[in-house]
Design an enzyme around this catalytic site. Sequence first.
Site, mmCIF file in Angstrom:
data_model
loop_
_atom_site.group_PDB
_atom_site.id
_atom_site.type_symbol
_atom_site.label_atom_id
_atom_site.label_comp_id
_atom_site.label_asym_id
_atom_site.label_seq_id
_atom_site.Cartn_x
_atom_site.Cartn_y
_atom_site.Cartn_z
ATOM 1 N N CYS A 1 49.105 63.017 15.612
ATOM 2 C CA CYS A 1 47.866 63.934 16.215
ATOM 3 C C CYS A 1 47.738 64.047 17.921
ATOM 4 O O CYS A 1 47.487 65.172 18.296
ATOM 5 C CB CYS A 1 47.014 63.982 15.103
HETATM 6 C C1 UN1 Z 1 47.884 60.052 15.674
HETATM 7 O O1 UN1 Z 1 47.903 60.641 17.276
HETATM 8 O O2 UN1 Z 1 47.504 60.196 15.303
HETATM 9 O O3 UN1 Z 1 47.350 57.439 21.078
HETATM 10 C C2 UN1 Z 1 47.453 58.552 16.243
HETATM 11 C C3 UN1 Z 1 48.483 57.285 20.890
HETATM 12 C C4 UN1 Z 1 48.499 55.588 18.859
HETATM 13 C C5 UN1 Z 1 48.262 56.106 18.308
HETATM 14 C C6 UN1 Z 1 47.883 57.942 18.037
HETATM 15 N N1 UN1 Z 1 47.516 54.364 19.418
HETATM 16 O O4 UN1 Z 1 49.424 57.316 20.698
#
Ligand code: UN1
Length: 528
Positions: free
Chosen positions: A291
């Site tokens: 995400c």
């Molecule tokens: C996600 O992007 O769904 O910051 C979670 C990050 C990871 C978590 C991502 N620690 O890229």
Amino acid sequence: MSRESTAQRESGVHGHYVDGEFRAGDGDTFESLNPATGETIATFRRGTERDVRAATEAAERAFEQWRGLSYIDRAEFLWEVFHELRDRHEELGEVVTRECGKEIGEGKADVTEAWHMVEWAAGNARHPHGDVVPSEVAGKDAYMRRNPRGVVGCITPWNFPVAIPFWHMATSLVEGNTVVWKPAEQTPYCGQVIAEIFDDAGVPPGVFNLVQGHGDAGAAIVEDDRVDTVLFTGSAEVGHGVAERVAAQPGKNASCEMGGKNALVVTAEADMDIAVRAAMMSSFKTTGQRCVSTERLIVHEDVYEEFKREFVDLAERVAVGDPLDEGTFMGPLVDAEQVEKFHEYNETARELGVDVLVDRADLDPGAIPDGHEDSAASAADGERSGSYANGFWAGPFVYETEWDTDKRCLTEEVFGPHVALVEYSGDVDRGIEIHNDVAYGLTGAVISEDYREINRYRDRAEVGLAYANLPCIGAEVQLPFGGVKRSGVGAPHAREAIEAVTERTAWTVNNDEEIEMAQGLSADIITE
Ligand code: UN1
């Protein structure tokens, strides 16, 4: 240890974990597929409303005893979970990779992030909680304390199938709540292993419950009266629905973290090596399915041509392949639906007249990992041969275009390696304006050697997580993880999750023998 019964194991169908035992369930079955090969990993039962009810009843029954333990005692159970996660690092990292397709380094990092979260939550048990607050009245002590809300329903996505469940559950449990968790339907096997870990850690029955299944099981958790708080991480469309449903049930709380249409702003003062590397990581790690992945690279005209040349060159060559091979940068997309969505947005971009710079969306046969091209024929026959030719492969799709919010490929989240290069002129404010010109606000980064530009971005960027001279992925667990605008309502994570899973009490104690009120209010009882 109450592992699955022999009958259950032999049936080859995994069920749920409720009230301290593995239960077969009687819903329809569904399969977990390896996205690199299309092969079936295991078969599971879909959770029904009845399964969800059994789980929330067990969680409700277990709550009184669990909340009665001290923080430290609850944390002791989590330390057992921590050691289990470490002991099963390699194995579980591989399960992550087999089930969601991200390359093995990321599969293992997912497990590491999970135990970091457990470490944070269990360690936090020994830290001060709440505040001592001064009172207007010298004889009064005022302070804040927290009570657990009760049963927490956790609904988690497939892209971080081990880490994100622990974002939700570790804090909830240490704070004295019990949990009912529904993993994503794409990654149920990770859920099964996590249930084994809780079981082996000796967590009391009913404190942790797992119901496998699809959206209907998630909806049943959201609607269940026994659920006091819902923690959700996943897509914006589902997350907004969850937030709305919870808002319609007075007394229930939701904390939801959704996606973004994240961007990197590369200014005229950027170091090109950092810019290109940060862009590659942010756009293509997890095959663009974080995400926090970036689908927009907003680059100043002075450095645009150089950036474009280097980024395009790398995007043409970046290693897409077997996710279990350490030489791979990008594995496959998670499933056929993601592949279809990715192609649809690529097509939309073309129709909207963008200039395509890299199109590896349909990987050519030579790009399919070695030794498996020959089973392409059986894939065409629709057989599950376990060949990479059956995988959900996709490579980078990169284009350049003017900034235009009518082009929906620029404003809607694709969740794949679909990346727009947008050139800007003028000062950093213009870059930030484009950066903010979307409905989402999860994460972003500025690449610049000029601290004034960085500070400008820091003050104006509309995001929940911001980075300078770094990729905008890879957040550490002790920072709050959540977005602004359409990207989130609260942050179901670490310290911020405490807000969602506890009730705060403002507590005042009188140490004097008389009652003295604040605000000069008289405590005299006046009689006739
Ligand atoms: C996600 O992007 O769904 O910051 C979670 C990050 C990871 C978590 C991502 N620690 O890229």
